[in-house]
Write an enzyme that holds these catalytic residues in place. Sequence first.
Site, PDB file in Angstrom:
ATOM      1  N   HIS A  59     -24.071  24.153 -16.943  1.00 53.23           N
ATOM      2  CA  HIS A  59     -24.381  24.131 -15.508  1.00 53.23           C
ATOM      3  C   HIS A  59     -25.481  25.139 -15.196  1.00 53.23           C
ATOM      4  O   HIS A  59     -25.786  26.015 -16.013  1.00 53.23           O
ATOM      5  CB  HIS A  59     -23.119  24.406 -14.677  1.00 53.23           C
ATOM      6  CG  HIS A  59     -22.422  25.693 -15.021  1.00 53.23           C
ATOM      7  ND1 HIS A  59     -21.683  25.877 -16.170  1.00 53.23           N
ATOM      8  CD2 HIS A  59     -22.367  26.884 -14.368  1.00 53.23           C
ATOM      9  CE1 HIS A  59     -21.203  27.100 -16.211  1.00 53.23           C
ATOM     10  NE2 HIS A  59     -21.609  27.740 -15.131  1.00 53.23           N
ATOM     11  N   ASP A  97     -19.905  28.800 -19.496  1.00 51.00           N
ATOM     12  CA  ASP A  97     -19.223  30.079 -19.270  1.00 51.00           C
ATOM     13  C   ASP A  97     -18.389  30.447 -20.500  1.00 51.00           C
ATOM     14  O   ASP A  97     -17.747  29.586 -21.095  1.00 51.00           O
ATOM     15  CB  ASP A  97     -18.311  29.992 -18.037  1.00 51.00           C
ATOM     16  CG  ASP A  97     -19.119  29.801 -16.755  1.00 51.00           C
ATOM     17  OD1 ASP A  97     -20.323  30.105 -16.757  1.00 51.00           O
ATOM     18  OD2 ASP A  97     -18.529  29.348 -15.752  1.00 51.00           O
ATOM     19  N   HIS A 157     -26.296  27.221 -18.598  1.00 51.81           N
ATOM     20  CA  HIS A 157     -25.414  27.953 -19.505  1.00 51.81           C
ATOM     21  C   HIS A 157     -24.015  27.348 -19.447  1.00 51.81           C
ATOM     22  O   HIS A 157     -23.695  26.601 -18.518  1.00 51.81           O
ATOM     23  CB  HIS A 157     -25.339  29.438 -19.110  1.00 51.81           C
ATOM     24  CG  HIS A 157     -24.691  29.650 -17.771  1.00 51.81           C
ATOM     25  ND1 HIS A 157     -25.379  29.481 -16.575  1.00 51.81           N
ATOM     26  CD2 HIS A 157     -23.415  29.975 -17.418  1.00 51.81           C
ATOM     27  CE1 HIS A 157     -24.559  29.712 -15.562  1.00 51.81           C
ATOM     28  NE2 HIS A 157     -23.358  29.996 -16.035  1.00 51.81           N
ATOM     29  N   ARG A 168     -28.266  31.422  -0.668  1.00 54.55           N
ATOM     30  CA  ARG A 168     -26.966  30.914  -1.121  1.00 54.55           C
ATOM     31  C   ARG A 168     -26.195  32.030  -1.809  1.00 54.55           C
ATOM     32  O   ARG A 168     -26.805  32.941  -2.402  1.00 54.55           O
ATOM     33  CB  ARG A 168     -27.226  29.761  -2.096  1.00 54.55           C
ATOM     34  CG  ARG A 168     -25.997  29.183  -2.723  1.00 54.55           C
ATOM     35  CD  ARG A 168     -26.315  27.893  -3.473  1.00 54.55           C
ATOM     36  NE  ARG A 168     -25.103  27.404  -4.089  1.00 54.55           N
ATOM     37  CZ  ARG A 168     -24.732  27.689  -5.324  1.00 54.55           C
ATOM     38  NH1 ARG A 168     -25.495  28.440  -6.110  1.00 54.55           N
ATOM     39  NH2 ARG A 168     -23.598  27.224  -5.798  1.00 54.55           N
TER      40      ARG A 168
HETATM   41  C1  LIG Z   1     -17.181  37.939 -18.856  1.00 56.17           C
HETATM   42  C2  LIG Z   1     -18.461  37.614 -18.789  1.00 56.17           C
HETATM   43  C3  LIG Z   1     -18.956  36.236 -18.694  1.00 56.17           C
HETATM   44  C4  LIG Z   1     -20.439  36.430 -18.391  1.00 56.17           C
HETATM   45  C5  LIG Z   1     -20.752  37.641 -19.200  1.00 56.17           C
HETATM   46  C6  LIG Z   1     -19.608  38.554 -18.797  1.00 56.17           C
HETATM   47  O1  LIG Z   1     -19.449  39.594 -19.717  1.00 56.17           O
HETATM   48  C7  LIG Z   1     -19.850  39.092 -17.390  1.00 56.17           C
HETATM   49  C8  LIG Z   1     -20.734  38.180 -16.531  1.00 56.17           C
HETATM   50  C9  LIG Z   1     -20.640  36.705 -16.873  1.00 56.17           C
HETATM   51  C10 LIG Z   1     -21.903  35.941 -16.504  1.00 56.17           C
HETATM   52  C11 LIG Z   1     -21.967  35.495 -15.034  1.00 56.17           C
HETATM   53  C12 LIG Z   1     -23.286  34.748 -14.794  1.00 56.17           C
HETATM   54  C13 LIG Z   1     -23.580  33.703 -15.877  1.00 56.17           C
HETATM   55  C14 LIG Z   1     -23.334  34.313 -17.279  1.00 56.17           C
HETATM   56  C15 LIG Z   1     -23.778  33.351 -18.377  1.00 56.17           C
HETATM   57  C16 LIG Z   1     -23.998  35.662 -17.348  1.00 56.17           C
HETATM   58  O2  LIG Z   1     -25.130  35.902 -17.700  1.00 56.17           O
HETATM   59  O3  LIG Z   1     -23.111  36.622 -16.914  1.00 56.17           O
HETATM   60  C17 LIG Z   1     -21.880  34.721 -17.387  1.00 56.17           C
HETATM   61  C18 LIG Z   1     -21.380  35.263 -18.725  1.00 56.17           C
HETATM   62  C19 LIG Z   1     -20.743  34.184 -19.597  1.00 56.17           C
HETATM   63  O4  LIG Z   1     -19.924  33.385 -19.105  1.00 56.17           O
HETATM   64  O5  LIG Z   1     -21.088  34.143 -20.774  1.00 56.17           O
HETATM   65  O1  LIG Z   2     -23.973  29.961  -8.372  1.00 56.52           O
HETATM   66  C1  LIG Z   2     -23.497  29.022  -8.979  1.00 56.52           C
HETATM   67  O2  LIG Z   2     -23.266  27.934  -8.465  1.00 56.52           O
HETATM   68  C2  LIG Z   2     -23.195  29.157 -10.456  1.00 56.52           C
HETATM   69  C3  LIG Z   2     -22.714  30.522 -10.862  1.00 56.52           C
HETATM   70  C4  LIG Z   2     -22.328  30.564 -12.292  1.00 56.52           C
HETATM   71  O3  LIG Z   2     -22.522  29.623 -13.011  1.00 56.52           O
HETATM   72  C5  LIG Z   2     -21.716  31.774 -12.866  1.00 56.52           C
HETATM   73  O4  LIG Z   2     -21.588  32.793 -12.163  1.00 56.52           O
HETATM   74  O5  LIG Z   2     -21.343  31.722 -14.051  1.00 56.52           O
HETATM   75 FE   LIG Z   3     -21.524  29.852 -14.928  1.00 52.02          FE
END
Ligand SMILES: C=C1C[C@]23C[C@@]1(O)CC[C@H]2[C@@]12CCC[C@@](C)(C(=O)O1)[C@H]2[C@@H]3C(=O)O
Ligand SMILES: O=C(O)CCC(=O)C(=O)O
Ligand SMILES: [Fe+2]
Length: 352
Positions: A276, A221, A219, A286
């Site tokens: 990533h 961010d 994904h 981890r």
């Molecule tokens: C602010 C945010 C980015 C995120 C979606 C969220 O609303 C809260 C969690 C974030 C996260 C963390 C893990 C990876 C990710 C793709 C997910 O599923 O939740 C990211 C989201 C993002 O960056 O799109």
């Molecule tokens: O655990 C990791 O190294 C990646 C975590 C991550 O990509 C995320 O929280 O958006």
């Molecule tokens: Fe991420």
Amino acid sequence: MTARFSDKYLDLNSVKELPDSHAWESIDHDLPSDGAYKLESVPIIDLNHKNAMELIGSACKTWGAFQVVNHNISKNLLDDIESAGKRLFSLPMQQKLKAARSPDGLSGYGVAGISSFFPKLMWSEGFTISGSPLEHARRLWPEDYHRFCYTIQDYESEMNKLAERLMWLILGSLNITKEDINWAGSKGDQFQAGSSAVLQLNCYPACPDPDRAMGLAAHTDSTILTILHQSNTSGLQVFRQDYGWIRVPPQPGALVINVGDLLHILSNGWYPSVLHRAVVHRTQHRLSIAYLYGPPSSVKIFPIPKLVDNFHPPLYRAITWNEYLGTKAKHFDKALRSVLVRAPRSEFLGAK
Ligand SMILES: C=C1C[C@]23C[C@@]1(O)CC[C@H]2[C@@]12CCC[C@@](C)(C(=O)O1)[C@H]2[C@@H]3C(=O)O
Ligand SMILES: O=C(O)CCC(=O)C(=O)O
Ligand SMILES: [Fe+2]
């Protein structure tokens, strides 16, 4: 596809065989270093280096990611946040579920939000903090919730300072200064009105069949930038065009910085957001802590005018962080494309 409750909240620590709900088909585990050629990983940049800004700019353009040292975040604070995460994820599942993220909520315990886009579940558990963690912490530790809240507060406050510093270094590398930015009609103060951020704790238990499991699927961010602290176990990989997946090894004391989708928009495509993922291990668990940094949630984000001219017309339309998160929740990996107003020029293609 909706995962069953019992699969979604399986206690991954006690499973001896990979269940079908978590068994992925054909994960690409090949790394360039396994083959004929070897590519070093993302650069490690010393923030005290006299050319830090240029080094950061070059890393953003080439990798969309880098690691930083001499960032002024104390080892104690990094140890404290890691301990807080360990303490949380080692609670019994029944206890963690008391702080479960509600279906339409942002904060709390649960699987990654992007899980709904995949046929199989990921080998990880997450805890998302948006705003105060107090209510959830009280449910997790009715007698002793303050400790967790103080650590989160200290961590978020230090991360906010670092994120702002990094953002201005990154924008500085594009020759953008505070005076150049004129959002929402208030010249020069687009970020001074504040910023918002979300803290994501990720836990990846040891996995009986790591080759068929995925810790966190590929994904980008949805942020301006993300500051990632990873425990001393590898797992993070970034994708580089023409090379494939590259490990980002944990470097004691270093923090990983990812360019997010909103910086991609702000930079008018000059700095690509990095794709990533996290892979898992057979014997090691981890932990990672992601500080997801963004603008105030209702500020419109669009390509910075100084980066726009006749040869570089704006590639993206204006969008707030809130709107972008909604778009990401709906379109996932097609979210950025859905904000695109014209195709990038060839100089941007292959930049990753
Ligand atoms: C602010 C945010 C980015 C995120 C979606 C969220 O609303 C809260 C969690 C974030 C996260 C963390 C893990 C990876 C990710 C793709 C997910 O599923 O939740 C990211 C989201 C993002 O960056 O799109
Ligand atoms: O655990 C990791 O190294 C990646 C975590 C991550 O990509 C995320 O929280 O958006
Ligand atoms: Fe991420």
